[in-house]
Scaffold this motif. Structure first.
Motif, short mmCIF file in Angstrom:
data_model
loop_
_atom_site.label_atom_id
_atom_site.label_comp_id
_atom_site.label_asym_id
_atom_site.label_seq_id
_atom_site.Cartn_x
_atom_site.Cartn_y
_atom_site.Cartn_z
N UNK A 1 -2.02 6.35 -12.47
CA UNK A 1 -1.90 4.92 -12.18
C UNK A 1 -0.45 4.46 -12.36
N UNK A 2 0.15 4.88 -13.46
CA UNK A 2 1.52 4.44 -13.76
C UNK A 2 2.51 4.97 -12.73
N UNK A 3 2.38 6.23 -12.38
CA UNK A 3 3.32 6.83 -11.42
C UNK A 3 3.18 6.15 -10.06
N UNK A 4 1.94 5.98 -9.58
CA UNK A 4 1.73 5.36 -8.28
C UNK A 4 2.24 3.92 -8.29
N UNK B 1 0.66 -5.36 -4.35
CA UNK B 1 0.72 -4.10 -3.59
C UNK B 1 0.68 -2.91 -4.55
N UNK B 2 1.49 -2.97 -5.61
CA UNK B 2 1.61 -1.82 -6.51
C UNK B 2 0.29 -1.56 -7.24
N UNK B 3 -0.36 -2.61 -7.70
CA UNK B 3 -1.63 -2.41 -8.42
C UNK B 3 -2.69 -1.87 -7.46
N UNK B 4 -2.80 -2.47 -6.27
CA UNK B 4 -3.80 -1.98 -5.31
C UNK B 4 -3.52 -0.53 -4.96
N UNK B 5 -2.25 -0.23 -4.70
CA UNK B 5 -1.88 1.14 -4.35
C UNK B 5 -2.25 2.11 -5.47
N UNK B 6 -1.92 1.72 -6.70
CA UNK B 6 -2.18 2.60 -7.84
C UNK B 6 -3.67 2.89 -7.95
N UNK B 7 -4.49 1.83 -7.84
CA UNK B 7 -5.93 2.02 -8.02
C UNK B 7 -6.50 2.87 -6.89
N UNK B 8 -6.16 2.51 -5.64
CA UNK B 8 -6.74 3.24 -4.50
C UNK B 8 -6.27 4.71 -4.51
N UNK B 9 -4.97 4.91 -4.70
CA UNK B 9 -4.45 6.29 -4.69
C UNK B 9 -5.07 7.12 -5.79
N UNK B 10 -5.26 6.53 -6.96
CA UNK B 10 -5.80 7.29 -8.07
C UNK B 10 -7.26 7.66 -7.82
N UNK C 1 0.63 -7.08 7.24
CA UNK C 1 0.44 -7.92 6.05
C UNK C 1 0.72 -7.05 4.84
N UNK C 2 0.49 -7.59 3.67
CA UNK C 2 0.66 -6.78 2.46
C UNK C 2 -0.29 -5.59 2.48
N UNK C 3 -1.46 -5.76 3.12
CA UNK C 3 -2.45 -4.68 3.12
C UNK C 3 -2.01 -3.50 3.95
N UNK C 4 -1.23 -3.76 5.00
CA UNK C 4 -0.71 -2.61 5.74
C UNK C 4 0.32 -1.87 4.89
N UNK C 5 1.05 -2.61 4.07
CA UNK C 5 1.99 -1.96 3.14
C UNK C 5 1.20 -1.10 2.15
N UNK C 6 0.10 -1.66 1.62
CA UNK C 6 -0.74 -0.90 0.69
C UNK C 6 -1.18 0.40 1.35
#
Ligand SMILES: Nc1ncnc2c1ncn2[C@@H]1O[C@H](COP(=O)(O)OP(=O)(O)OP(=O)(O)O)[C@@H](O)[C@H]1O
Ligand SMILES: [Mg+2]
Lengths: 367, 276
Positions: free
Chosen positions: B196-199, B73-82, B134-139
């Motif tokens: 990336x790190x902050x997200x 979740x954290x890696x996907x979030x970081x990449x997408x948000x960035x 699912x995890x994707x809704x969390x993302x």
């Protein structure tokens, strides 16, 4: 309108540019010759940068065409044009070394590394930055950054180099030095330079020809000497150097000469060909005389053809020169007269009665 | 008289600062304290030093699943948000368009919205759409709250980018893509890494949205919460919390270091923008 020559490397035809409702350029026509040093000179906001950016390809004209090297440039973007720009801010890539900055454009051409290195060294030599290739962009002085920006453009061997106020960020001394260097570099390489500047002195020193622009229009396009000696309008005349304007009317005219009655100086005969093309002599309402074309005579024992009595109302001493403000007969504005302080010539105090000598050939006609 | 009041107010300011810091950070220090405490019951006095609670973590299978979920979740979030943040920051730095201020304002809004409201409304929305959790809704939820941070960080990177650098590159014959790769990307890279790190850190620590929007796979904070019901597991939860705390601090320091480096590269005052 400047005559357009088939040999011109850049031809601007009826170029206009409109931003929203504001017309920044109102129909520019000019031809720029191959190998010349061409300046766009004008006050702030007259559209110099706008015109230069359209030649570079960062902007498209609203109407009109730009041809470079015989090819219309419409739809051709900046990276495909045979021009290179030296930016006012220099735009040195901060994350690259001097050599990488200069070699940037060659790398896009996929030139082998070794050749790039030789070319970069040659370019750095040209701008007197020999051996500074490994420096970072932050380790350079203003003058050095300017040279890097120039080398980065030169290394591409473009047909035309465009310079947007390249010297404005430098101090006076360095600027004077760079003016001479830029000019001699341009003459050695034979590349066409187009310089944007609002500094008339800079334009006069460096250029083969100058286009003086006001409010999106070219007021006059001529050599520095012609611009200075034969300005077409009062506005050009006062933008370039100092000009004394004196009220005047046409007296009479024949095939070869005009007789002009100057209120303060009396009648004078001038050859008809000093009138700018297109000037109707009947509309003449003023003449201009440069300060150095007038001479103050201490006691009037000179038997000059044209002379008039006046009174010194102010004196400004500049070391090598003295500037006098002199009231001539009549109620007009006082004129400025500059005198070189040669040996044996003393500075006259305010209040002195003097004779002012002038020559018919130095008169410029204005309507 | 006035110097006395000055002295007093100066003194009170110090007291205030100390109390404030204690209030803020004392609970945080309790975490490692009990994580290394050799007792099942969380209370003073401390019983002695042990690392056995960390060993327990190694042996808990369910925890490993939660770590993997959180990492995903954290890696996907970081990449997408960035990526989203970079697009928005670039657009806002570069283009003028009508309604730019309100649009940017709305994008930044999740920064101040209570997370519980974001979580509940997202849950309602997903239910209405008939999507399974699912995890994707969390993302998706995490991207919503992380993107504003990413925009804030990247805005300073993109704003510092002199427009004429791009033009110079273009003028020297480089293509749009080449200019992006050779000029823009290297200059904003430290900002990108920082974002990336902050997200990643925000997503890793986030509980409410993860709790509401996750299906059967739980993330680390949700797992920790579920373990709090068992008093015997409390010390190992403390150990886990200590690890998370250390990781977050390291990541945030790294992020700030990168952001400052980006600012310095462009010669901007480093204290402008950013969170620290
Ligand atoms: N992108 C733009 N949008 C709107 N107006 C513009 C834009 N670019 C230039 N202008 C306007 O066009 C006019 C000419 O601008 P330009 O930059 O060409 O002036 P300039 O002659 O180079 O002046 P300076 O000596 O100050 O650099 C100015 O009035 C300016 O405000
Ligand atoms: Mg300009």
């Amino acid at each position: 309108m400047a005559a357009i020559d088939a040999n011109d490397i850049i031809v601007l035809s009826d170029v206009t540019k409109t931003f929203g409702t504001f017309q920044a350029l109102k129909g520019i026509n000019a031809g720029i010759r191959e190998g010349e040093f061409f300046s766009l000179l004008g006050p702030s906001g007259c559209g110099k940068t706008t015109l230069l950016r359209m030649i570079a390809g960062f902007d498209e004209p609203t109407t009109g065409t730009i041809d470079i090297n015989g090819k219309p440039m419409a739809g051709i973007s900046a990276n495909k044009r045979p021009t290179n720009m030296v930016f006012q801010s220099y735009a040195i890539f901060p994350h690259l070394s001097v050599a990488e900055n200069v070699g940037y454009g060659l790398k896009t051409q996929k030139m082998p590394k070794k050749e790039i290195a030789t070319e970069v060294d040659k370019a750095l030599d040209m701008v007197d930055l020999h051996g500074l290739g490994d420096r970072g962009a932050h380790e350079l002085s203003g003058g050095q950054r300017q040279r890097v920006a120039l080398a980065r453009a030169l290394v591409m061997r473009p047909k035309v180099i465009l310079l947007d106020e390249p010297l404005s960020a430098l101090d006076k001394k360095l600027r004077d030095q760079m003016q001479v260097e830029l000019r001699s570099l341009q003459q050695t390489l034979g590349i066409t330079f187009i310089l944007v500047t609002h500094d008339q002195e800079e334009a006069l020193i460096m250029s083969d020809r100058i286009a003086v622009m006001f409010e999106g229009e070219i007021a006059q396009l001529a050599s520095p000497e012609e611009l200075y000696r034969r300005p077409r309008t009062k506005r050009v005349a006062s933008f370039i150097g100092v000009m004394n304007f004196l009220d005047a009317k046409l007296g009479s005219q024949d095939e070869t000469t005009l007789t002009i009655n100057i209120d303060a100086l009396g009648p004078v005969q001038v050859p008809i060909d000093i009138a700018p093309a297109g000037l109707n002599p009947a509309t003449i309402d003023a003449v201009g005389i440069r300060p150095e074309m007038l001479t103050v005579l201490g006691d009037g024992n000179d038997n000059a053809e044209h002379k008039v009595e006046g009174e010194v109302t102010g004196t400004a001493y500049y070391g090598d020169m003295t500037y006098y403000t002199v009231q001539l007969p009549g109620s007009g504005e006082p004129v400025t007269i500059s005198m070189r302080n040669t040996a044996g010539r003393s500075v006259l105090p305010a209040g002195s009665k003097v004779m002012v000598r002038w020559g018919a050939e130095s008169v410029v006609l204005f309507e | 008289m006035s110097s006395l009041s000055k002295y007093l107010s100066g003194k009170w300011l110090t007291v205030y600062a100390v109390v404030y810091m204690l209030f803020l950070y004392a609970p945080v220090f309790l975490l490692p304290m009990f994580a290394f405490n050799d007792a099942t019951i969380i209370s003073f006095p401390l019983q002695g030093f042990t690392t056995k609670w960390f060993d327990v973590l190694w042996e808990t299978q369910a925890l490993h699943g939660a770590v993997r979920n959180s990492a995903t979740v954290a890696i996907s979030t970081a990449v997408i948000s960035t990526i989203l943040g970079a697009c928005a920051a670039r657009a806002s730095a570069r283009y003028r368009f009508p309604g730019k201020r309100p649009v940017m304002g709305f994008i930044m809004l999740p920064l101040v919205l209570p997370e519980i409201i974001v979580a509940v409304s997202l849950l309602v929305l997903l239910m209405q759409l008939g999507m399974s959790l699912s995890l994707w809704t969390v993302v998706a939820g995490h991207v919503l709250i992380c993107t504003p941070f990413s925009i804030a960080i990247l805005s300073s990177a993109f704003q510092g980018l002199d427009n004429s650098l791009e033009e110079a590159s273009f003028d020297l014959g480089e293509s749009r893509w080449g200019t992006f790769r050779r000029v823009i990307l290297p200059l904003v890279m430290p900002g990108v890494v920082s974002s990336l790190l902050i997200c990643f850190t925000i997503s890793l620590d986030e509980f409410i949205i993860a709790f509401f929007l996750t299906g059967t796979d739980v993330t680390l904070p949700v797992y920790i919460w579920s373990q709090l019901r068992f008093p015997t597991k409390l010390p190992s939860v403390m150990a886990l919390g200590t690890i998370l705390l250390a990781l977050s601090v390291v990541l945030l320091i790294l992020a700030e270091w990168f952001r400052r480096r980006a600012a310095k590269k462009q010669g901007i005052e480093a204290s402008a923008g950013g969170f620290m």
